[in-house]
Scaffold this active site. Structure first.
Site, short mmCIF file in Angstrom:
data_model
loop_
_atom_site.label_atom_id
_atom_site.label_comp_id
_atom_site.label_asym_id
_atom_site.label_seq_id
_atom_site.Cartn_x
_atom_site.Cartn_y
_atom_site.Cartn_z
N ILE A 113 0.66 -1.26 0.02
CA ILE A 113 0.07 0.40 -0.11
C ILE A 113 0.11 1.74 0.28
CG2 ILE A 113 -1.81 0.99 1.84
CD1 ILE A 113 -2.65 -1.20 2.13
N SER B 40 -4.56 2.16 10.07
CA SER B 40 -5.22 1.14 11.05
C SER B 40 -5.73 -0.33 9.75
CB SER B 40 -6.62 1.80 11.98
OG SER B 40 -7.07 0.30 13.14
N TYR C 285 -1.54 -7.76 16.72
CA TYR C 285 -1.84 -6.73 15.84
C TYR C 285 -2.96 -6.45 16.03
CZ TYR C 285 -2.67 -5.70 10.44
OH TYR C 285 -2.42 -4.72 9.81
N LYS D 153 -3.49 -2.23 16.04
CA LYS D 153 -4.62 -0.72 15.36
C LYS D 153 -5.87 -1.12 16.17
CE LYS D 153 -1.78 -1.83 11.61
NZ LYS D 153 -1.77 -1.22 11.51
N THR E 150 -1.06 -7.70 -0.64
CA THR E 150 0.12 -7.53 -0.27
C THR E 150 0.64 -8.40 -0.06
OG1 THR E 150 -0.12 -6.64 2.11
CG2 THR E 150 -0.83 -4.56 0.15
#
Ligand SMILES: NC(=O)c1ccc[n+]([C@@H]2O[C@H](COP(=O)([O-])OP(=O)(O)OC[C@H]3O[C@@H](n4cnc5c(N)ncnc54)[C@H](O)[C@@H]3O)[C@@H](O)[C@H]2O)c1
Length: 335
Positions: A30, A163, A177, A181, A214
């Site tokens: 990204i 986020s 994770y 976030k 990704t």
């Protein structure tokens, strides 16, 4: 239901020309798509990443003298600072800042195979350090650089934090994770009323992508695809990030779509965030979920429906409490 259209005609991408954008994690996924999109609109980009090889190929692909890479570990305060210093030395200003670098879950947490003896080994907190500590450092430095010299000019400035859908929706297995976030969303919420008041011209928003193609989703991609779920491209998310960066005062790119959720459009404003303030302030305080390239605001929906899920009486008490907090500076007074 509130939508944001990153391709809306009111978004003036030409305003990016000669703006200076600082970004982390620009070497791949990204971040790399965002660097390229910003560059294609004439922005000058200074980005940091750990991965020098991939970063160099991003710089080469722009064949530009206005895209710069500095090896940066976002876990380090001084390396975040060096990134902003580089942008300032080169161009004398920072217009937009994007905290994008991130790391997906690492093994070792909540493993039922861990025995009592194995608990002596402390689990790894790298993911928290990259995704939350790094974003805190970045945001802290960014606010000062963005506001610098903007008291009289009042140029539109923006801070955008990455986020995730894991920032608001349960994500089994993404223990650290998900916590990180949620933390990023919390940081945006604590800043969204405060920052535009004390840092002239600065808007703060969060982007919450869903599955994006990704390397981050390599381990689950096949399952997602075979379940027929949409996987968006890094370009889809980059469009949203860049759209938010240019959604300054007067932007009409965000609107309430009554058709899809009739009956919940109850309040003009709520919670202390003045959602109707887009004309004056621009897009601020949003948490935009991005799925299939389509962006929905999460936070305004939470606010608008507060009375539905909290009840009118409790909602009034909460609102009064929020007002009592004032500008938020009281928490650290006298320390
Ligand atoms: N891909 C998805 O489905 C998805 C979904 C939700 C949120 N996100 C978020 O989007 C952002 C970008 O992720 P992506 O999907 O492009 O993944 P990616 O792995 O392709 O890109 C992440 C980048 O961050 C860099 N990075 C990692 N640790 C770093 C550190 N300590 N210092 C500096 N740079 C570092 C990596 O080198 C890499 O270039 C992340 O914050 C991620 O959490 C991604």
């Amino acid at each position: 239901m509130t939508r944001f259209d990153p391709l809306h005609e009111s978004l003036t991408f030409t305003s990016l020309k000669d703006t200076v954008v600082v970004l982390t994690g620009g070497a791949s996924g990204i971040g790399a798509a965002t660097v390229r999109l910003l560059h294609s609109h004439g922005a000058r980009v200074v980005f940091g990443d750990l991965d020098e090889t991939a970063a160099k190929s991003v710089v080469n692909s722009t064949s530009s003298t206005d895209v710069h890479f500095l090896k940066t570990d976002v876990r380090s305060y001084s390396e975040n600072l060096a990134l902003f210093k580089l942008a300032f030395e080169k161009y004398g200003r920072v217009n937009h800042a994007i905290a994008n670098a991130g790391l997906v879950e690492r093994p070792g947490w909540f493993d039922p195979r861990v025995t009592l003896d194995a608990l002596d080994k402390e689990p790894d907190l790298t993911v928290l350090d990259v995704n939350l500590k790094g974003v805190l450092y970045f945001a802290h430095i960014a606010c000062t650089y963005l506001a610098h010299g903007n008291e009289s000019e009042r140029k539109d400035k923006s801070l955008t934090l990455l986020s995730s859908i894991a920032g608001w929706k349960e994500s089994p297995g993404l223990f650290v994770y998900q916590a990180s976030k949620h933390g990023v969303l919390g940081l945006m919420r604590s800043l969204r009323l405060y920052a535009p008041e004390v840092y002239p011209g600065v808007r703060v928003n969060a982007i919450c992508p869903s599955f994006t193609d990704t390397r981050m989703i390599a381990g689950v991609k096949d399952g997602v695809v075979s379940a027929g779920l949409p996987v968006q491209t890094p370009d889809d998310v980059a469009r949203c990030i860049v759209g938010v960066s240019v959604a300054g005062p007067g932007s009409k790119a965000v609107w309430y779509d009554e058709k899809e959720a009739s009956g919940v459009h109850q309040r003009k404003t709520s919670g202390g965030a003045d959602w109707e303030d887009t004309k004056r302030r621009g897009l601020n305080g949003r948490a935009l979920h991005v799925l299939g390239g389509v962006c929905h605001d999460i936070d305004e929906g939470l606010d608008r429906t507060q009375e539905l899920w909290l009840g009118q009486e409790m909602s009034k008490i909460v609102e009064a409490g929020q007002k009592g907090l004032g500008d938020g500076t009281g928490w650290v007074k006298g320390q």
